[in-house]
Write a protein that holds these residues in place. Structure first.
Motif, PDB file in Angstrom:
ATOM      1  N   LEU A   5      31.143  13.561  22.280  1.00 28.47           N
ATOM      2  CA  LEU A   5      31.227  12.237  21.640  1.00 28.47           C
ATOM      3  C   LEU A   5      31.254  12.361  20.117  1.00 28.47           C
ATOM      4  O   LEU A   5      31.989  11.636  19.436  1.00 28.47           O
ATOM      5  CB  LEU A   5      30.060  11.365  22.078  1.00 28.47           C
ATOM      6  CG  LEU A   5      30.128  10.841  23.517  1.00 28.47           C
ATOM      7  CD1 LEU A   5      28.843  10.099  23.874  1.00 28.47           C
ATOM      8  CD2 LEU A   5      31.330   9.935  23.688  1.00 28.47           C
ATOM      9  N   ALA A   6      30.459  13.286  19.596  1.00 27.60           N
ATOM     10  CA  ALA A   6      30.443  13.489  18.146  1.00 27.60           C
ATOM     11  C   ALA A   6      31.797  13.993  17.661  1.00 27.60           C
ATOM     12  O   ALA A   6      32.295  13.577  16.605  1.00 27.60           O
ATOM     13  CB  ALA A   6      29.339  14.461  17.760  1.00 27.60           C
ATOM     14  N   LEU A   7      32.407  14.919  18.421  1.00 28.30           N
ATOM     15  CA  LEU A   7      33.717  15.434  18.022  1.00 28.30           C
ATOM     16  C   LEU A   7      34.806  14.362  18.118  1.00 28.30           C
ATOM     17  O   LEU A   7      35.771  14.390  17.358  1.00 28.30           O
ATOM     18  CB  LEU A   7      34.089  16.640  18.884  1.00 28.30           C
ATOM     19  CG  LEU A   7      33.295  17.918  18.600  1.00 28.30           C
ATOM     20  CD1 LEU A   7      33.667  19.012  19.585  1.00 28.30           C
ATOM     21  CD2 LEU A   7      33.499  18.387  17.172  1.00 28.30           C
ATOM     22  N   LEU A   8      34.653  13.436  19.018  1.00 29.29           N
ATOM     23  CA  LEU A   8      35.611  12.332  19.109  1.00 29.29           C
ATOM     24  C   LEU A   8      35.387  11.292  18.013  1.00 29.29           C
ATOM     25  O   LEU A   8      36.324  10.706  17.497  1.00 29.29           O
ATOM     26  CB  LEU A   8      35.530  11.666  20.487  1.00 29.29           C
ATOM     27  CG  LEU A   8      36.040  12.498  21.660  1.00 29.29           C
ATOM     28  CD1 LEU A   8      35.753  11.785  22.978  1.00 29.29           C
ATOM     29  CD2 LEU A   8      37.517  12.783  21.514  1.00 29.29           C
ATOM     30  N   PHE A   9      34.137  11.091  17.658  1.00 30.19           N
ATOM     31  CA  PHE A   9      33.791  10.078  16.660  1.00 30.19           C
ATOM     32  C   PHE A   9      34.040  10.566  15.225  1.00 30.19           C
ATOM     33  O   PHE A   9      34.332   9.765  14.339  1.00 30.19           O
ATOM     34  CB  PHE A   9      32.316   9.684  16.849  1.00 30.19           C
ATOM     35  CG  PHE A   9      31.851   8.626  15.910  1.00 30.19           C
ATOM     36  CD1 PHE A   9      32.333   7.324  15.993  1.00 30.19           C
ATOM     37  CD2 PHE A   9      30.935   8.922  14.910  1.00 30.19           C
ATOM     38  CE1 PHE A   9      31.916   6.344  15.112  1.00 30.19           C
ATOM     39  CE2 PHE A   9      30.500   7.956  14.021  1.00 30.19           C
ATOM     40  CZ  PHE A   9      30.995   6.659  14.127  1.00 30.19           C
ATOM     41  N   LEU A  10      33.937  11.881  15.003  1.00 30.30           N
ATOM     42  CA  LEU A  10      34.055  12.439  13.649  1.00 30.30           C
ATOM     43  C   LEU A  10      35.394  12.107  12.978  1.00 30.30           C
ATOM     44  O   LEU A  10      35.401  11.651  11.828  1.00 30.30           O
ATOM     45  CB  LEU A  10      33.814  13.949  13.670  1.00 30.30           C
ATOM     46  CG  LEU A  10      33.850  14.653  12.319  1.00 30.30           C
ATOM     47  CD1 LEU A  10      32.723  14.160  11.424  1.00 30.30           C
ATOM     48  CD2 LEU A  10      33.760  16.157  12.508  1.00 30.30           C
ATOM     49  N   PRO A  11      36.526  12.306  13.618  1.00 25.88           N
ATOM     50  CA  PRO A  11      37.783  11.954  12.927  1.00 25.88           C
ATOM     51  C   PRO A  11      37.889  10.470  12.581  1.00 25.88           C
ATOM     52  O   PRO A  11      38.420  10.118  11.516  1.00 25.88           O
ATOM     53  CB  PRO A  11      38.877  12.351  13.925  1.00 25.88           C
ATOM     54  CG  PRO A  11      38.235  13.297  14.857  1.00 25.88           C
ATOM     55  CD  PRO A  11      36.790  12.956  14.899  1.00 25.88           C
ATOM     56  N   ILE A  12      37.381   9.620  13.464  1.00 32.15           N
ATOM     57  CA  ILE A  12      37.419   8.178  13.184  1.00 32.15           C
ATOM     58  C   ILE A  12      36.582   7.859  11.953  1.00 32.15           C
ATOM     59  O   ILE A  12      36.999   7.106  11.065  1.00 32.15           O
ATOM     60  CB  ILE A  12      36.936   7.384  14.417  1.00 32.15           C
ATOM     61  CG1 ILE A  12      37.900   7.604  15.582  1.00 32.15           C
ATOM     62  CG2 ILE A  12      36.795   5.905  14.099  1.00 32.15           C
ATOM     63  CD1 ILE A  12      37.387   7.107  16.910  1.00 32.15           C
ATOM     64  N   LEU A  13      35.400   8.468  11.876  1.00 25.85           N
ATOM     65  CA  LEU A  13      34.528   8.263  10.723  1.00 25.85           C
ATOM     66  C   LEU A  13      35.172   8.789   9.445  1.00 25.85           C
ATOM     67  O   LEU A  13      35.138   8.121   8.403  1.00 25.85           O
ATOM     68  CB  LEU A  13      33.178   8.939  10.966  1.00 25.85           C
ATOM     69  CG  LEU A  13      32.166   8.895   9.827  1.00 25.85           C
ATOM     70  CD1 LEU A  13      31.761   7.457   9.542  1.00 25.85           C
ATOM     71  CD2 LEU A  13      30.959   9.750  10.166  1.00 25.85           C
TER      72      LEU A  13
END
Length: 172
Positions: A5-13
């Protein structure tokens, strides 16, 4: 699963932060800032790698535990990697990891989750193992013949033939 989830959320952030910073200081300054932090990250990675190697060698030379300097060096090098990656959130994490008290706090927090193994070297070793301390000497001109235990079969002194061919087995 949290890592995914963190790896998916990181680019969005990171994209959201690029937009916010780009609006605040302009596109060109934003790109310049990203390039500058990447260059700074390369310098940090190189310098911390050298420092970590020196500190670990020093710990080993003084027979002290090298895990502390090794962990600090690894986290400082991770800081350099995070600074190299394009993005402001990773830059913030990298800058935080450059602060030694932050690295120490992170190591304390992660200490309970790590699995450690000890080798038989050093002062640790197996429980109940007897330590035998001894000295040895190497003599430069050791011409004594090898010692044999009583009752051992005789030693055969074998010397390979001096020429490339062994003609002793041929018929004349």
């Amino acid at each position: 699963m949290p890592l995914l989830l963190a790896l998916l959320f990181l680019p969005i952030l990171e994209i959201a932060l690029f937009i916010v910073v780009g609006r605040a200081i302009g596109v060109w300054l934003t790109l310049l800032l990203v390039i500058a932090t990447s260059a700074f990250g390369l310098l940090v990675l190189q310098a911390q790698g050298v420092l970590a190697r020196l500190r670990v060698r020093q710990a080993i030379a003084t027979l002290s535990d090298p895990t502390g300097p090794l962990a600090h060096g690894a986290l400082a090098m991770l800081a350099g990697i995070l600074l190299i990656l394009p993005g402001f959130f990773t830059d913030l994490l990298g800058l935080l990891l450059l602060i030694p008290p932050v690295r120490t706090a992170l190591m304390r927090a992660l200490r309970g989750r790590m699995v450690t193994a000890r080798s038989g070297f050093g002062q640790g070793g197996r429980r109940g193992a007897e330590i035998i301390d001894g000295d040895y000497y190497v003599t430069p001109d050791d011409t004594d013949p090898p010692r044999r235990s009583p009752g051992a079969p005789p030693m055969i002194d074998y010397a390979p033939p001096t020429s490339g061919r062994d003609d002793s087995h041929q018929k004349h």
